[in-house]
Design a protein around this motif. Structure first.
Motif, PDB file in Angstrom:
ATOM      1  N   GLY A 291     -28.926 -41.561  40.326  1.00  0.00           N
ATOM      2  CA  GLY A 291     -28.676 -40.268  40.967  1.00  0.00           C
ATOM      3  C   GLY A 291     -27.197 -39.994  41.149  1.00  0.00           C
ATOM      4  O   GLY A 291     -26.714 -38.884  40.905  1.00  0.00           O
ATOM      5  N   ALA A 292     -26.443 -41.019  41.561  1.00  0.00           N
ATOM      6  CA  ALA A 292     -25.011 -40.842  41.796  1.00  0.00           C
ATOM      7  C   ALA A 292     -24.241 -40.656  40.499  1.00  0.00           C
ATOM      8  O   ALA A 292     -23.141 -40.084  40.497  1.00  0.00           O
ATOM      9  CB  ALA A 292     -24.462 -42.041  42.568  1.00  0.00           C
ATOM     10  N   LEU A 293     -24.792 -41.144  39.394  1.00  0.00           N
ATOM     11  CA  LEU A 293     -24.114 -41.009  38.110  1.00  0.00           C
ATOM     12  C   LEU A 293     -24.153 -39.570  37.586  1.00  0.00           C
ATOM     13  O   LEU A 293     -23.242 -39.139  36.861  1.00  0.00           O
ATOM     14  CB  LEU A 293     -24.761 -41.951  37.084  1.00  0.00           C
ATOM     15  N   ILE A 294     -25.170 -38.828  37.959  1.00  0.00           N
ATOM     16  CA  ILE A 294     -25.340 -37.474  37.418  1.00  0.00           C
ATOM     17  C   ILE A 294     -24.163 -36.561  37.750  1.00  0.00           C
ATOM     18  O   ILE A 294     -23.606 -35.907  36.853  1.00  0.00           O
ATOM     19  CB  ILE A 294     -26.673 -36.877  37.899  1.00  0.00           C
ATOM     20  N   PRO A 295     -23.713 -36.465  39.004  1.00  0.00           N
ATOM     21  CA  PRO A 295     -22.569 -35.587  39.268  1.00  0.00           C
ATOM     22  C   PRO A 295     -21.252 -36.094  38.681  1.00  0.00           C
ATOM     23  O   PRO A 295     -20.308 -35.324  38.498  1.00  0.00           O
ATOM     24  CB  PRO A 295     -22.496 -35.551  40.806  1.00  0.00           C
ATOM     25  N   VAL A 296     -21.186 -37.399  38.355  1.00  0.00           N
ATOM     26  CA  VAL A 296     -19.965 -37.968  37.788  1.00  0.00           C
ATOM     27  C   VAL A 296     -19.905 -37.778  36.270  1.00  0.00           C
ATOM     28  O   VAL A 296     -18.818 -37.778  35.671  1.00  0.00           O
ATOM     29  CB  VAL A 296     -19.877 -39.474  38.134  1.00  0.00           C
ATOM     30  N   ALA A 297     -21.075 -37.605  35.646  1.00  0.00           N
ATOM     31  CA  ALA A 297     -21.177 -37.602  34.179  1.00  0.00           C
ATOM     32  C   ALA A 297     -20.193 -36.640  33.499  1.00  0.00           C
ATOM     33  O   ALA A 297     -19.548 -37.024  32.509  1.00  0.00           O
ATOM     34  CB  ALA A 297     -22.606 -37.297  33.758  1.00  0.00           C
ATOM     35  N   PRO A 298     -20.052 -35.383  33.961  1.00  0.00           N
ATOM     36  CA  PRO A 298     -19.100 -34.490  33.268  1.00  0.00           C
ATOM     37  C   PRO A 298     -17.680 -35.036  33.237  1.00  0.00           C
ATOM     38  O   PRO A 298     -16.963 -34.881  32.238  1.00  0.00           O
ATOM     39  CB  PRO A 298     -19.186 -33.198  34.079  1.00  0.00           C
ATOM     40  N   TYR A 299     -17.265 -35.714  34.325  1.00  0.00           N
ATOM     41  CA  TYR A 299     -15.909 -36.265  34.377  1.00  0.00           C
ATOM     42  C   TYR A 299     -15.784 -37.482  33.463  1.00  0.00           C
ATOM     43  O   TYR A 299     -14.721 -37.749  32.908  1.00  0.00           O
ATOM     44  CB  TYR A 299     -15.559 -36.637  35.824  1.00  0.00           C
ATOM     45  N   LEU A 300     -16.895 -38.237  33.300  1.00  0.00           N
ATOM     46  CA  LEU A 300     -16.874 -39.378  32.391  1.00  0.00           C
ATOM     47  C   LEU A 300     -16.633 -38.946  30.949  1.00  0.00           C
ATOM     48  O   LEU A 300     -16.005 -39.666  30.166  1.00  0.00           O
ATOM     49  CB  LEU A 300     -18.200 -40.143  32.475  1.00  0.00           C
ATOM     50  N   PHE A 301     -17.133 -37.759  30.607  1.00  0.00           N
ATOM     51  CA  PHE A 301     -16.997 -37.257  29.236  1.00  0.00           C
ATOM     52  C   PHE A 301     -15.790 -36.331  29.063  1.00  0.00           C
ATOM     53  O   PHE A 301     -15.697 -35.604  28.082  1.00  0.00           O
ATOM     54  CB  PHE A 301     -18.276 -36.544  28.809  1.00  0.00           C
ATOM     55  N   GLY A 302     -14.885 -36.344  30.043  1.00  0.00           N
ATOM     56  CA  GLY A 302     -13.614 -35.653  29.879  1.00  0.00           C
ATOM     57  C   GLY A 302     -13.552 -34.228  30.360  1.00  0.00           C
ATOM     58  O   GLY A 302     -12.530 -33.555  30.164  1.00  0.00           O
ATOM     59  N   ALA A 303     -14.600 -33.713  30.991  1.00  0.00           N
ATOM     60  CA  ALA A 303     -14.551 -32.343  31.507  1.00  0.00           C
ATOM     61  C   ALA A 303     -13.594 -32.274  32.692  1.00  0.00           C
ATOM     62  O   ALA A 303     -13.463 -33.223  33.464  1.00  0.00           O
ATOM     63  CB  ALA A 303     -15.943 -31.877  31.918  1.00  0.00           C
ATOM     64  N   VAL A 304     -12.935 -31.140  32.837  1.00  0.00           N
ATOM     65  CA  VAL A 304     -11.972 -30.953  33.933  1.00  0.00           C
ATOM     66  C   VAL A 304     -12.152 -29.559  34.526  1.00  0.00           C
ATOM     67  O   VAL A 304     -12.797 -28.686  33.943  1.00  0.00           O
ATOM     68  CB  VAL A 304     -10.513 -31.118  33.432  1.00  0.00           C
ATOM     69  N   GLY A 305     -11.551 -29.379  35.711  1.00  0.00           N
ATOM     70  CA  GLY A 305     -11.505 -28.059  36.332  1.00  0.00           C
ATOM     71  C   GLY A 305     -12.879 -27.494  36.671  1.00  0.00           C
ATOM     72  O   GLY A 305     -13.840 -28.221  36.950  1.00  0.00           O
ATOM     73  N   TRP A 306     -12.952 -26.160  36.631  1.00  0.00           N
ATOM     74  CA  TRP A 306     -14.195 -25.480  36.998  1.00  0.00           C
ATOM     75  C   TRP A 306     -15.311 -25.747  35.996  1.00  0.00           C
ATOM     76  O   TRP A 306     -16.499 -25.657  36.340  1.00  0.00           O
ATOM     77  CB  TRP A 306     -13.955 -23.979  37.121  1.00  0.00           C
TER      78      TRP A 306
END
Length: 365
Positions: A291-306
Motif C-alpha cells: 500500500g505504501a509503495l503505490i503513492p511512491v511509485a510515480p517518483y520511483l519512475f522519475g515523475a516530478v512536479g504536479w
C-alpha cells in the motif's frame, strides 16, 4: 398473487418481468449448485437446498409464462458476476455478494409472486448470511491485518508525501521520504499486529478451562463438592453444575443428560478466530509495504512536479476504492458506500497534511 383474475392474459410488461425473474432464478440455482460442488457435509446440503428452492420458484414463473419461457434474456448483471466469481474465486466473496442479492428480492412488492416465494427469499438471505459468517471468521485474522495494513500504508504514506510536497521540497526528497515512511510504517505495523494477536492469544489461554477438575475429582468430598463452584463460575446454572459435578465424580457411567454437560470441545476455537501472530505480522508488513509503495511509485519512475502528484493521487484513489469495496463486500455492507468512504478518508487526510506542509513551508521560508 394477481395472475388469473379478470383477464388471464398477461400484458407484455408482465411477460418481460417474469422472463427476467425466471432467468435470475436459473442463475441463482446454478450458483448454489456450483458452490455446493466445492463443499461437503452440512454446507453442501444447505447449498443444494437453496438451489432446490430456486428451482421451485422457476416452476412458478414457467407456469405463468407457458410458451414465453423459451429463449430467456440474460440474468441480471450482478448474478452474472456471481456466477463468474463462483467459478474462479473462493466462496466467501461469492456468499457475501449472494447475501446482498437475496436481500434485494423484488418479490415482496410484486403481486405476481406468491407470499411463500417472498418469504423464501427473505429466509434465504439469513441462510446465506450464516454460511458467509463461517468464511469471515476464518479470514478475520490474517485477512484483517492484510486489508487494514494495505489501507494504512496507502493513507499514511500518501499523506506523508503530500505533506512534504506541500513544503516545496524536490522530488528526490519526496522519494526518500516515501521509502522511509514505507519501511518504518511496515515494521511498526508488523510489530503492532504481532504483539496484539499474541497478547490476545495469551489472554484466551488464561481464560480457557483446564483439566484440574478431572485430576482433583477422585479426592473431593462429595458433601462439600467444590466442583459445583467451578462449573457455576463458568456460567452454568446450579442444576447443570450439580449434574456435571456428579458426572465428574463418577456417579454417571454415561452422560445421561447431555444438555447439562459442559463440552469445551464443542465451543468455537477462539485461537482459530484470532489467527496466528506471525501470519498477522507478516500480512500486515507485506500489505502495508504494498500500500505504501503505490503513492511512491510515480517518483520511483522519475515523475516530478504536479504530474507526479496527479499520478500518485489517481493510483491511491483507485487502491482506496478497491480496499473499501472489499471490506464492504465481506462485511455484507454496500461495497460502493464503503469504497467512497475509504476514498474520502484517504484523500481528506492527504489534503490536510498538504495544507499543513504548505503552511509550514511558507513559515520556514
Amino acid at each position: 398473487m394477481n395472475t388469473e383474475t379478470d383477464d388471464p392474459r398477461p400484458d407484455p410488461q408482465q411477460i418481460r418481468r417474469w422472463r427476467k425473474y425466471l432467468a435470475d432464478e436459473i442463475a441463482e440455482a446454478r450458483l448454489y449448485e456450483r458452490l455446493a460442488k466445492r463443499k461437503s457435509g452440512q454446507e453442501r446440503q444447505i447449498l443444494l437446498g437453496l438451489a432446490a428452492a430456486e428451482r421451485r420458484h422457476q416452476a412458478h414463473w414457467r407456469n405463468l409464462l407457458g410458451d414465453h419461457a423459451k429463449n430467456l434474456p440474460s440474468p441480471s448483471a450482478h448474478r452474472v458476476v456471481l456466477g463468474w466469481f463462483a467459478r474462479i474465486f473462493g466462496s466467501v466473496f461469492v456468499l457475501a455478494l449472494a447475501q446482498r442479492a437475496e436481500s434485494g428480492s423484488p418479490y415482496e412488492r410484486d403481486e405476481d409472486a406468491t407470499r411463500r416465494m417472498a418469504a423464501d427469499e427473505e429466509v434465504h438471505e439469513e441462510v446465506v448470511r450464516a454460511l458467509a459468517v463461517r468464511g469471515r471468521v476464518e479470514l478475520s485474522g490474517g485477512f484483517r491485518a492484510a486489508v487494514f495494513g494495505a489501507n494504512d500504508g496507502l493513507v499514511s504514506n500518501f499523506a506523508l508525501i503530500m505533506g512534504m510536497g506541500g513544503t516545496g521540497v524536490g522530488a528526490t526528497v519526496l522519494l526518500l521520504t516515501g521509502i522511509a515512511g514505507l519501511l518504518s510504517g511496515a515494521l511498526s505495523m508488523a510489530a503492532g499486529e504481532f504483539i496484539s494477536v499474541r497478547s490476545q492469544r495469551e489472554l484466551l489461554d488464561a481464560t480457557r478451562p483446564t483439566q484440574a477438575t478431572v485430576r482433583a475429582a477422585p479426592d473431593l468430598d462429595f458433601d462439600h463438592n467444590e466442583l459445583v463452584l467451578v462449573y457455576r463460575a463458568r456460567g452454568m446454572s446450579i442444576e447443570d453444575a450439580e449434574h456435571r459435578a456428579l458426572e465428574r465424580l463418577g456417579f454417571f457411567e454415561c452422560d445421561c443428560q447431555p444438555e447439562r454437560s459442559f463440552n469445551p470441545e464443542g465451543d468455537v476455537d477462539e485461537h482459530r478466530a484470532v489467527g496466528s501472530a506471525w501470519t498477522a505480522a507478516g500480512s500486515s508488513f507485506c500489505f502495508f509495504a504494498v500500500g505504501a509503495l503505490i503513492p511512491v511509485a510515480p517518483y520511483l519512475f522519475g515523475a516530478v512536479g504536479w504530474w507526479a502528484v496527479g499520478l500518485s493521487t489517481a493510483m491511491v484513489s483507485i487502491a482506496l476504492l478497491c480496499t473499501g469495496a472489499t471490506v464492504g463486500l465481506l462485511s455484507g455492507a454496500s461495497p460502493l458506500k464503503r469504497a467512497l468512504r475509504q476514498l474520502a478518508i484517504g484523500i481528506g487526510a492527504a489534503l490536510i497534511t498538504y495544507l499543513l506542509g504548505a503552511l509550514l513551508g511558507v513559515s520556514v521560508a
